[in-house]
Motif scaffolding. Structure first.
Motif, PDB file in Angstrom:
ATOM      1  N   LEU A 241       0.839  -1.203   0.000  1.00 42.25           N
ATOM      2  CA  LEU A 241       0.000   0.000   0.000  1.00 42.25           C
ATOM      3  C   LEU A 241       0.871   1.250   0.000  1.00 42.25           C
ATOM      4  CD1 LEU A 241      -2.674  -0.990   2.680  1.00 42.25           C
ATOM      5  CD2 LEU A 241      -2.971  -0.977   0.194  1.00 42.25           C
ATOM      6  N   LEU A 242       0.388   2.298  -0.668  1.00 45.43           N
ATOM      7  CA  LEU A 242       1.115   3.570  -0.713  1.00 45.43           C
ATOM      8  C   LEU A 242       0.243   4.677  -0.124  1.00 45.43           C
ATOM      9  CD1 LEU A 242       3.372   5.508  -1.624  1.00 45.43           C
ATOM     10  CD2 LEU A 242       2.305   5.558  -3.892  1.00 45.43           C
ATOM     11  N   GLY A 243       0.776   5.368   0.895  1.00 44.26           N
ATOM     12  CA  GLY A 243       0.075   6.502   1.494  1.00 44.26           C
ATOM     13  C   GLY A 243       0.870   7.775   1.290  1.00 44.26           C
ATOM     14  N   VAL A 244       0.184   8.898   1.049  1.00 44.42           N
ATOM     15  CA  VAL A 244       0.868  10.179   0.833  1.00 44.42           C
ATOM     16  C   VAL A 244       0.413  11.176   1.896  1.00 44.42           C
ATOM     17  CG1 VAL A 244       1.263  12.086  -0.768  1.00 44.42           C
ATOM     18  CG2 VAL A 244       1.055   9.755  -1.644  1.00 44.42           C
ATOM     19  N   GLY A 245       1.395  11.782   2.577  1.00 39.49           N
ATOM     20  CA  GLY A 245       1.108  12.807   3.580  1.00 39.49           C
ATOM     21  C   GLY A 245       1.971  14.031   3.340  1.00 39.49           C
ATOM     22  N   GLY A 246       2.012  14.937   4.318  1.00 32.83           N
ATOM     23  CA  GLY A 246       2.834  16.142   4.183  1.00 32.83           C
ATOM     24  C   GLY A 246       2.102  17.252   3.452  1.00 32.83           C
ATOM     25  N   CYS A 247       2.875  18.266   3.042  1.00 34.17           N
ATOM     26  CA  CYS A 247       2.275  19.493   2.480  1.00 34.17           C
ATOM     27  C   CYS A 247       1.436  19.218   1.238  1.00 34.17           C
ATOM     28  CB  CYS A 247       3.365  20.485   2.084  1.00 34.17           C
ATOM     29  SG  CYS A 247       4.395  21.000   3.422  1.00 34.17           S
ATOM     30  N   ALA A 248       1.921  18.335   0.343  1.00 33.37           N
ATOM     31  CA  ALA A 248       1.190  18.095  -0.906  1.00 33.37           C
ATOM     32  C   ALA A 248      -0.157  17.458  -0.610  1.00 33.37           C
ATOM     33  CB  ALA A 248       2.012  17.214  -1.838  1.00 33.37           C
ATOM     34  N   ALA A 249      -0.200  16.560   0.372  1.00 33.34           N
ATOM     35  CA  ALA A 249      -1.465  15.915   0.734  1.00 33.34           C
ATOM     36  C   ALA A 249      -2.419  16.949   1.319  1.00 33.34           C
ATOM     37  CB  ALA A 249      -1.207  14.807   1.746  1.00 33.34           C
TER      38      ALA A 249
ATOM     39  N   SER B 196      -2.266   9.692  -9.573  1.00 29.16           N
ATOM     40  CA  SER B 196      -1.583   8.395  -9.626  1.00 29.16           C
ATOM     41  C   SER B 196      -2.466   7.308  -9.018  1.00 29.16           C
ATOM     42  CB  SER B 196      -0.259   8.435  -8.866  1.00 29.16           C
ATOM     43  OG  SER B 196       0.233   7.109  -8.744  1.00 29.16           O
ATOM     44  N   PRO B 197      -2.827   6.290  -9.822  1.00 28.68           N
ATOM     45  CA  PRO B 197      -3.654   5.195  -9.284  1.00 28.68           C
ATOM     46  C   PRO B 197      -2.899   4.338  -8.280  1.00 28.68           C
ATOM     47  CG  PRO B 197      -3.061   4.800 -11.593  1.00 28.68           C
ATOM     48  CD  PRO B 197      -2.546   6.158 -11.250  1.00 28.68           C
ATOM     49  N   ALA B 198      -1.574   4.534  -8.169  1.00 29.55           N
ATOM     50  CA  ALA B 198      -0.802   3.737  -7.198  1.00 29.55           C
ATOM     51  C   ALA B 198      -1.041   4.209  -5.765  1.00 29.55           C
ATOM     52  CB  ALA B 198       0.687   3.822  -7.519  1.00 29.55           C
ATOM     53  N   ILE B 199      -1.614   5.408  -5.596  1.00 29.32           N
ATOM     54  CA  ILE B 199      -1.801   5.961  -4.241  1.00 29.32           C
ATOM     55  C   ILE B 199      -3.070   5.367  -3.621  1.00 29.32           C
ATOM     56  CG2 ILE B 199      -2.197   8.072  -2.899  1.00 29.32           C
ATOM     57  CD1 ILE B 199      -0.593   9.567  -5.095  1.00 29.32           C
TER      58      ILE B 199
ATOM     59  N   GLY C 299      -7.908   1.808  -3.377  1.00 28.08           N
ATOM     60  CA  GLY C 299      -7.799   2.205  -1.963  1.00 28.08           C
ATOM     61  C   GLY C 299      -8.625   3.442  -1.666  1.00 28.08           C
ATOM     62  N   TRP C 300      -8.159   4.579  -2.159  1.00 30.24           N
ATOM     63  CA  TRP C 300      -8.880   5.852  -2.094  1.00 30.24           C
ATOM     64  C   TRP C 300      -9.482   6.156  -0.722  1.00 30.24           C
ATOM     65  CZ3 TRP C 300     -11.882   6.224  -7.398  1.00 30.24           C
ATOM     66  CH2 TRP C 300     -10.920   6.312  -8.423  1.00 30.24           C
ATOM     67  N   VAL C 301      -8.664   6.080   0.289  1.00 25.88           N
ATOM     68  CA  VAL C 301      -9.090   6.438   1.641  1.00 25.88           C
ATOM     69  C   VAL C 301      -8.363   7.724   2.005  1.00 25.88           C
ATOM     70  CG1 VAL C 301      -9.111   5.726   4.051  1.00 25.88           C
ATOM     71  CG2 VAL C 301      -9.393   4.021   2.258  1.00 25.88           C
ATOM     72  N   MET C 302      -9.084   8.645   2.643  1.00 30.73           N
ATOM     73  CA  MET C 302      -8.447   9.932   2.905  1.00 30.73           C
ATOM     74  C   MET C 302      -8.862  10.498   4.262  1.00 30.73           C
ATOM     75  SD  MET C 302      -8.553  13.326   0.561  1.00 30.73           S
ATOM     76  CE  MET C 302     -10.085  13.962   1.166  1.00 30.73           C
ATOM     77  N   ALA C 303      -7.905  11.096   4.975  1.00 29.35           N
ATOM     78  CA  ALA C 303      -8.212  11.865   6.186  1.00 29.35           C
ATOM     79  C   ALA C 303      -7.334  13.107   6.150  1.00 29.35           C
ATOM     80  CB  ALA C 303      -7.926  11.042   7.438  1.00 29.35           C
ATOM     81  N   VAL C 304      -7.919  14.233   5.790  1.00 33.09           N
ATOM     82  CA  VAL C 304      -7.169  15.501   5.765  1.00 33.09           C
ATOM     83  C   VAL C 304      -7.996  16.537   6.523  1.00 33.09           C
ATOM     84  CG1 VAL C 304      -6.090  17.288   4.362  1.00 33.09           C
ATOM     85  CG2 VAL C 304      -6.104  14.931   3.537  1.00 33.09           C
ATOM     86  N   ASP C 305      -7.668  16.734   7.803  1.00 33.74           N
ATOM     87  CA  ASP C 305      -8.378  17.729   8.610  1.00 33.74           C
ATOM     88  C   ASP C 305      -7.734  19.090   8.420  1.00 33.74           C
ATOM     89  OD1 ASP C 305      -9.971  15.760   9.542  1.00 33.74           O
ATOM     90  OD2 ASP C 305      -8.904  15.497  11.445  1.00 33.74           O
ATOM     91  N   LYS C 306      -8.438  20.107   8.867  1.00 36.63           N
ATOM     92  CA  LYS C 306      -7.844  21.452   8.871  1.00 36.63           C
ATOM     93  C   LYS C 306      -6.655  21.459   9.825  1.00 36.63           C
ATOM     94  CE  LYS C 306     -10.062  25.184   9.560  1.00 36.63           C
ATOM     95  NZ  LYS C 306     -11.101  25.940  10.267  1.00 36.63           N
ATOM     96  N   ILE C 307      -5.668  22.323   9.558  1.00 36.04           N
ATOM     97  CA  ILE C 307      -4.514  22.407  10.457  1.00 36.04           C
ATOM     98  C   ILE C 307      -5.030  22.809  11.847  1.00 36.04           C
ATOM     99  CG2 ILE C 307      -2.325  23.593  10.889  1.00 36.04           C
ATOM    100  CD1 ILE C 307      -2.017  22.276   8.274  1.00 36.04           C
ATOM    101  N   PRO C 308      -4.722  22.031  12.883  1.00 35.94           N
ATOM    102  CA  PRO C 308      -5.258  22.344  14.211  1.00 35.94           C
ATOM    103  C   PRO C 308      -4.495  23.483  14.885  1.00 35.94           C
ATOM    104  CG  PRO C 308      -3.840  20.440  14.316  1.00 35.94           C
ATOM    105  CD  PRO C 308      -3.828  20.887  12.889  1.00 35.94           C
TER     106      PRO C 308
END
Ligand code: SF4
Length: 465
Positions: A77-85, A96-99, A128-137
């Motif tokens: 599985l490939l997960g992407v985080g950080g600023c771009a996410a 990218s379908p690999a994400i 996969g297509w699962v996502m959790a991106v909250d506002k910056i706390p």
């Protein structure tokens, strides 16, 4: 079930490296072990950065490499985080379908759940297509860091930035300034000292702005540093400083005998007052040079960042930057060509008018000048005996590399059991590549030559190449 393994790619600054230690800690807490190679991993994470050019391009091309690994290992599985996410969210799935999953800067502790959700969807033959991106706390996320080093530790003191320099994407991707409470920082550093760590590096986009959001006049960066000098840890470093916010109280700490290392990385960005104003930097070149002088008089090695080819930078402005570099005599400099970042003030206000060949010409002129200055400054260290924290093996077998208190790289001959130790090295050579020297500490023993001696039994010198 066999133990699952993870591998993390990190782009960007030391703050992102430290975030990756937090991601590793979250996965370790969930029972995962680190993999030595992405090909041996069950989960790969990308911790991304958007400060420099073409971040999305790099993410997509690396995701292509992971897609190839998935052909051999379909459960990877490939997960992407950080600023771009944080900025692109679900757009990444289309790129990218690999994400498989995307997590925001405030959702790191949810990574194990996201992995399970993505795994369940994959098992049903869905993407996969699962996502959790909250506002910056408002608060900095508490993470169980799995530290990459057993003797050097990174400690975040602030996240985000409220300065809004016109070229910079950071306030938009990481939010406004948030400072940790001094008690939390002191407790973490005390714990690291008790564990035997030799060096702590305090991290923030602009450490000198520490505390401004906490609305307590006693919470300042100078007061935090002052309190940290009481903790029995040999070295405290910090990065990055800002000329607009550094105070006399911080500068004064360098004149004293304490554990604050004599290195300040402080971006100047330009030597032209007009360009500095267009960049919204909040200081003039003369103010900057006065700060540099005060620091250098206290033995501080000042390093910097410079941008060439900002849209309003003329040849005359550039020559002023050349002049500033000559006067400041930085120990080192990171020099970049301006690249417009969508979302920033400069992106909307100016056209990227300086042609790339011209930016390249200016870059090369400054690089050559700074190389010459670094070379001259390093030569001045010859003959000095300096304290070095040994960080690891050098490129040549049998040699080690480490850092002086003022952050210069030193190479010398020694055995690997010195890694993580503080040793004294007499500098025999200095060049643009760094320093070379010989040990002169009782800590050092030559392999097979018995117990530690106060002096080396033969002259061992490293040669700079
Ligand atoms: S001080 Fe300026 S350059 Fe540094 S992070 Fe903040 S906005 Fe960006």
């Amino acid at each position: 079930m066999s133990t699952r393994r993870f591998y993390i790619y990190t782009w960007g600054c030391q703050m992102n490296e430290h975030k990756s230690e937090g991601m590793a800690g979250v996965l370790a807490r969930a029972g995962y072990l680190p993999a030595d190679d992405p090909a041996h991993a069950d989960v790969v994470l990308f911790n991304t950065c958007m400060v420099r050019e073409k971040p999305v391009h790099k993410i997509i091309s690396e995701a292509g490499v992971i897609a190839q690994l998935k052909e051999k290992n379909p459960t990877l599985l490939l997960g992407v985080g950080g600023c771009a996410a944080q900025a692109l969210k679900e757009q990444l799935f289309r790129k990218s379908p690999a994400i498989d999953f995307v997590f925001g800067s405030a959702n790191i502790s949810q990574i194990p759940e996201l992995i399970e959700q993505a795994r369940a969807r994959r098992a049903l033959g869905k993407p996969g297509w699962v996502m959790a991106v909250d506002k910056i706390p408002d608060k900095i996320e508490d993470l169980p860091f799995l530290r990459a080093s057993r003797f050097q530790a990174k400690v975040t003191i602030t996240e985000g930035c409220s300065n809004f320099c016109s070229f910079c994407i950071v306030p938009y991707t990481t939010g406004l300034l948030r400072s940790r409470l001094p008690g939390d920082i002191l407790a973490e550093v005390s714990e690291l000292a008790a564990q035997g760590y030799k060096e702590v590096q305090l991290l923030g986009q602009n450490v000198d702005s520490y505390g401004k959001d906490l609305k307590d006049p006693n919470i300042t960066f100078a007061n935090l540093l002052r309190a940290l000098t009481e903790i029995p840890i040999p070295r405290i470093r910090f990065t990055s400083s800002h000329p607009q916010d550094i105070t006399d109280d911080v500068i004064a700490l360098f004149g004293e005998e304490n554990n604050i290392c004599e290195h300040v990385h402080m971006a100047v960005q330009s030597g032209s007052d007009k360009v500095l104003a267009d960049m919204r930097r909040g200081y003039t070149t003369e103010q900057f040079l006065q700060i540099v002088k005060a620091l250098q008089e206290r033995g501080v090695n000042v390093t910097t960042d410079i941008i060439v080819g900002f849209p309003t930078e003329t040849e005359e402005d550039f020559q002023e930057t050349v002049d500033l570099v000559k006067r400041a005599r930085f120990g080192g400099a990171f020099i970049f060509k301006y690249s417009p970042r969508p979302g920033t003030i400069a992106y909307y206000k100016y056209r990227d008018t300086v042609p790339d060949e011209e930016k390249q010409r200016r870059l090369e002129i400054l690089l050559a000048l700074q190389k010459q200055i670094t070379d001259e400054e390093n030569r001045k260290c010859v003959g000095q005996t300096v304290e070095v924290l040994v960080e690891g093996p050098a490129r040549h077998p049998g040699f080690l590399m480490g850092k002086t208190r003022d952050n210069r790289t030193v190479v010398f001959e020694g055995s690997s059991d010195l890694i993580g130790e503080l040793v004294h090295v007499t500098i025999t050579e200095g060049s643009v590549a760094g320093l070379a020297g010989q040990t002169s500490s009782g800590l050092y023993t030559f392999a097979g030559q018995g117990p530690a001696k106060m002096k080396p039994t033969r002259s061992v010198q490293a040669k700079l190449v």
